[in-house]
Design a protein around this motif. Structure first.
Motif, PDB file in Angstrom:
ATOM      1  N   ALA A  26       0.812  -1.225   0.000  1.00 17.68           N
ATOM      2  CA  ALA A  26       0.000   0.000   0.000  1.00 17.68           C
ATOM      3  C   ALA A  26       0.842   1.270   0.000  1.00 17.68           C
ATOM      4  O   ALA A  26       0.531   2.232  -0.711  1.00 17.68           O
ATOM      5  N   ASN A  27       1.917   1.292   0.782  1.00 18.15           N
ATOM      6  CA  ASN A  27       2.711   2.521   0.916  1.00 18.15           C
ATOM      7  C   ASN A  27       3.464   2.905  -0.351  1.00 18.15           C
ATOM      8  O   ASN A  27       3.839   4.073  -0.525  1.00 18.15           O
ATOM      9  N   THR A  28       3.706   1.930  -1.222  1.00 20.06           N
ATOM     10  CA  THR A  28       4.484   2.216  -2.439  1.00 20.06           C
ATOM     11  C   THR A  28       3.648   2.142  -3.709  1.00 20.06           C
ATOM     12  O   THR A  28       4.170   2.359  -4.801  1.00 20.06           O
ATOM     13  N   ASN A  29       2.367   1.834  -3.582  1.00 17.51           N
ATOM     14  CA  ASN A  29       1.495   1.678  -4.740  1.00 17.51           C
ATOM     15  C   ASN A  29       0.911   3.029  -5.137  1.00 17.51           C
ATOM     16  O   ASN A  29       0.037   3.571  -4.464  1.00 17.51           O
ATOM     17  N   GLU A  30       1.406   3.574  -6.241  1.00 16.13           N
ATOM     18  CA  GLU A  30       0.966   4.902  -6.677  1.00 16.13           C
ATOM     19  C   GLU A  30      -0.432   4.893  -7.293  1.00 16.13           C
ATOM     20  O   GLU A  30      -1.015   5.957  -7.532  1.00 16.13           O
ATOM     21  N   SER A  31      -0.952   3.717  -7.573  1.00 12.76           N
ATOM     22  CA  SER A  31      -2.312   3.617  -8.115  1.00 12.76           C
ATOM     23  C   SER A  31      -3.224   2.865  -7.150  1.00 12.76           C
ATOM     24  O   SER A  31      -4.169   2.196  -7.568  1.00 12.76           O
ATOM     25  N   LEU A  32      -2.937   2.997  -5.860  1.00 16.06           N
ATOM     26  CA  LEU A  32      -3.680   2.250  -4.835  1.00 16.06           C
ATOM     27  C   LEU A  32      -5.176   2.502  -4.924  1.00 16.06           C
ATOM     28  O   LEU A  32      -5.974   1.563  -4.866  1.00 16.06           O
ATOM     29  N   ASN A  33      -5.572   3.759  -5.063  1.00 17.71           N
ATOM     30  CA  ASN A  33      -7.011   4.060  -5.038  1.00 17.71           C
ATOM     31  C   ASN A  33      -7.749   3.433  -6.217  1.00 17.71           C
ATOM     32  O   ASN A  33      -8.837   2.873  -6.061  1.00 17.71           O
ATOM     33  N   THR A  34      -7.167   3.481  -7.403  1.00 21.10           N
ATOM     34  CA  THR A  34      -7.833   2.878  -8.566  1.00 21.10           C
ATOM     35  C   THR A  34      -7.729   1.359  -8.536  1.00 21.10           C
ATOM     36  O   THR A  34      -8.654   0.668  -8.988  1.00 21.10           O
ATOM     37  N   ASP A  35      -6.641   0.833  -8.010  1.00 23.28           N
ATOM     38  CA  ASP A  35      -6.512  -0.625  -7.887  1.00 23.28           C
ATOM     39  C   ASP A  35      -7.583  -1.175  -6.949  1.00 23.28           C
ATOM     40  O   ASP A  35      -8.199  -2.219  -7.225  1.00 23.28           O
ATOM     41  N   LEU A  36      -7.798  -0.484  -5.841  1.00 27.88           N
ATOM     42  CA  LEU A  36      -8.830  -0.921  -4.893  1.00 27.88           C
ATOM     43  C   LEU A  36     -10.209  -0.864  -5.541  1.00 27.88           C
ATOM     44  O   LEU A  36     -11.021  -1.785  -5.376  1.00 27.88           O
ATOM     45  N   ALA A  37     -10.486   0.207  -6.269  1.00 28.86           N
ATOM     46  CA  ALA A  37     -11.777   0.328  -6.944  1.00 28.86           C
ATOM     47  C   ALA A  37     -11.987  -0.811  -7.922  1.00 28.86           C
ATOM     48  O   ALA A  37     -13.099  -1.372  -8.024  1.00 28.86           O
ATOM     49  N   THR A  38     -10.940  -1.187  -8.636  1.00 28.61           N
ATOM     50  CA  THR A  38     -11.025  -2.290  -9.603  1.00 28.61           C
ATOM     51  C   THR A  38     -11.289  -3.615  -8.893  1.00 28.61           C
ATOM     52  O   THR A  38     -12.105  -4.434  -9.337  1.00 28.61           O
ATOM     53  N   ILE A  39     -10.596  -3.829  -7.773  1.00 24.45           N
ATOM     54  CA  ILE A  39     -10.771  -5.071  -7.007  1.00 24.45           C
ATOM     55  C   ILE A  39     -12.189  -5.161  -6.449  1.00 24.45           C
ATOM     56  O   ILE A  39     -12.837  -6.220  -6.543  1.00 24.45           O
TER      57      ILE A  39
END
Length: 518
Positions: A97-110
């Protein structure tokens, strides 16, 4: 630490996370992210545990997504109601999570993938939209993508660090307790809106015990205004030793709260095929007509809300309201909820409904509905509770108990208004208080200043008034005064005053005599 201490420490930490991470965001607005993250972790671990099947040689999180066959996915969705690929698991997302620059969109996709995994399956309705309020693109999380990801990562890491132990029955209980703890805290801090979606556990416990009393098994349990599902889940906790055969049913008008209720079912290990929570207006668009009747109904509907009432001429012919011959007032829908519950109740069942006290003595349409309920012998008990037990209101509410299998025509009245423990912001019912109420509810015994069973004729002759105070005499807590002793004390006091006056007069006379001599 004891298990109670462990739970208390876990709850303290999760509330600290919820407050530390939200920053300047209002707690009420931020609750979806904390609750949603806790839910995401739970279903991830629940699903991984199911796939691993107790085989220590399998670590689902370490498997590549490509090894998952269509048959594996099909079987899993049929059993669990949803599917999560190894790469989509909470643990995987939290670790990076701390290094994922697309965390918010990745979570939305999941989240979208988890919901869509149920498409075309019986669980589709139960899964669809579960994450709708977990908006990872919302400006509530921050104005930039980086700000959003920083806050999301903090929530994920905070929830990941919580120690729930190995995934087993006690682990599930801790998850469920943590979720309920969060919901109750958010409700306590939300004012009126909090009271609309959560019934405090101590009150829920009493209501559930009343509805389930002496039933060795029920077909299903129903809440027509279920909020976040707290009343239904208290029934599960109370009735685990027996059988709720066909599960838990509820309807909720608020979309966010509807999602919380469905999450709450999963978090308490109620599988999708054992609950049915529907979205909509219970009074105008009721669900479950084909599922009724219900052996147990629990409900804390909104107090004195407006509804369409007589503005819809078809409602007087509705099977729920027609038998009473009158509709609840447009400005006060309380009895509309009561009549709805009664129509959904089985011949062996019992309904326990939290009610605003005014409906038990007001005139007009409400008096006519009371007459219908009493003349048909549906009212088993009315219980008055202490004030300030609920979030968002300080009023002292009542519990109306309806039954279609009474063996006599008396109506029981219980004055439990003195049973409470005062805490910081609200009063609470202790287990000893609940036990005291349940004992007299069971025995139907008359107890001075606490409980009275009143003949139907007396209630009818009293304008069908169902106010507890009309039938249970309040205890006189004024100090008893001994008149004879008081008179004796007054005589003594008067004598002392007379003597004092004589002494003063003598002193004054002496002083005046000395002045004359001078």
């Amino acid at each position: 630490m004891t298990s109670m201490q462990q739970r208390a420490e876990l709850q303290r930490r999760i509330w600290q996370i919820a407050n530390d991470v939200r920053g300047a965001v209002d707690g009420w607005d931020f609750k979806q992210y904390v609750l949603g993250t806790l839910f995401y972790r739970f279903i991830s671990e629940n699903f991984a545990s199911y796939i691993e099947g107790g085989d220590e040689g399998i670590n689902y999180a370490n498997l590549p997504d490509r090894v998952i066959t269509a048959d594996i996915k099909d079987d899993a969705v049929k059993t669990k109601g949803y599917f999560i690929y190894p790469s989509q698991l909470f643990a995987k997302m939290a670790a990076s999570a701390n290094t994922n620059e697309s965390l918010n969109t990745d979570l939305a996709t999941i989240f979208a993938a988890i919901e869509s995994s149920a498409n075309g399956y019986p669980s589709e309705h139960d899964i669809k939209g579960l994450f709708a309020d977990f908006d990872t693109t919302s400006n509530r999380l921050g104005n930039t993508v980086r700000d959003k990801n920083t806050r999301l990562a903090a929530v994920l890491k905070g929830v990941a660090d919580l120690d729930f132990g190995d995934f087993d029955a006690s682990h599930i209980d801790l998850f469920g307790d943590a979720y309920e703890f969060l919901i109750s805290n958010y409700a306590a801090n939300a004012g009126k809106s909090g009271g609309e979606f959560f019934t405090p556990q101590h009150v829920s416990k009493l209501i559930a015990q009343i509805a389930m009393h002496k039933q060795t098994r029920v077909n299903k349990i129903y809440d027509p205004a279920c909020g976040s599902g707290s009343l239904l889940l208290q029934a599960k906790k109370h009735f685990d030793a027996h059988i709720i055969e066909d599960g838990f049913f509820g309807q909720e008008i608020n979309h966010t709260t509807y999602n919380l209720a469905r999450m709450n079912m999963f978090l308490h290990s109620i599988n999708y095929d054992k609950f049915n929570i529907q979205l909509g207006d219970t009074l105008r668009n009721p669900h479950f007509d084909e599922d009724k009747p219900f052996d147990a109904i629990v409900s804390n509907p909104p107090y004195s809300v407006k509804w369409i009432g007589s503005d819809d001429p078809t409602l007087i012919n509705d099977d729920r309201f027609a038998p009473a011959g009158v509709l609840a007032p447009k400005s006060k829908a309380d009895f509309a909820f009561v009549l709805h519950s009664l129509s959904y109740l089985s011949s062996k069942g019992r309904a326990a409904i939290v009610c605003f006290p005014g409906i038990f003595y007001r005139g007009g349409a409400e008096a006519k509905i009371r007459q219908y309920l009493i003349d048909n012998n549906y009212v088993e008990t009315v219980i008055s509770l202490a004030p300030n037990l609920f979030y968002g209101t300080t009023i002292a509410v009542n519990i109306l108990v309806l039954s279609k299998h009474k063996t006599d025509t008396t109506i029981q009245f219980i004055d439990a208004s003195g049973l409470f423990k005062k805490e910081t912001n609200n009063n609470v019912l202790l287990d000893a208080h609940i036990e005291q109420i349940m004992q007299v509810f069971d025995s139907k015994a008359n107890v001075d200043h606490f409980a009275q069973s009143i003949p139907f004729e007396k209630v009818a002759s009293n304008d069908y008034n169902l106010s507890v105070s009309s039938y249970v005499e309040a205890k006189d807590n004024r100090e008893v005064v001994d008149i004879a002793q008081l008179n004796a004390e007054l005589k003594t006091t008067v004598a002392k005053i007379d003597k004092l006056r004589k002494d003063i007069d003598a002193i004054v006379a002496e002083i005046e005599g000395e002045e004359l001599e001078v």
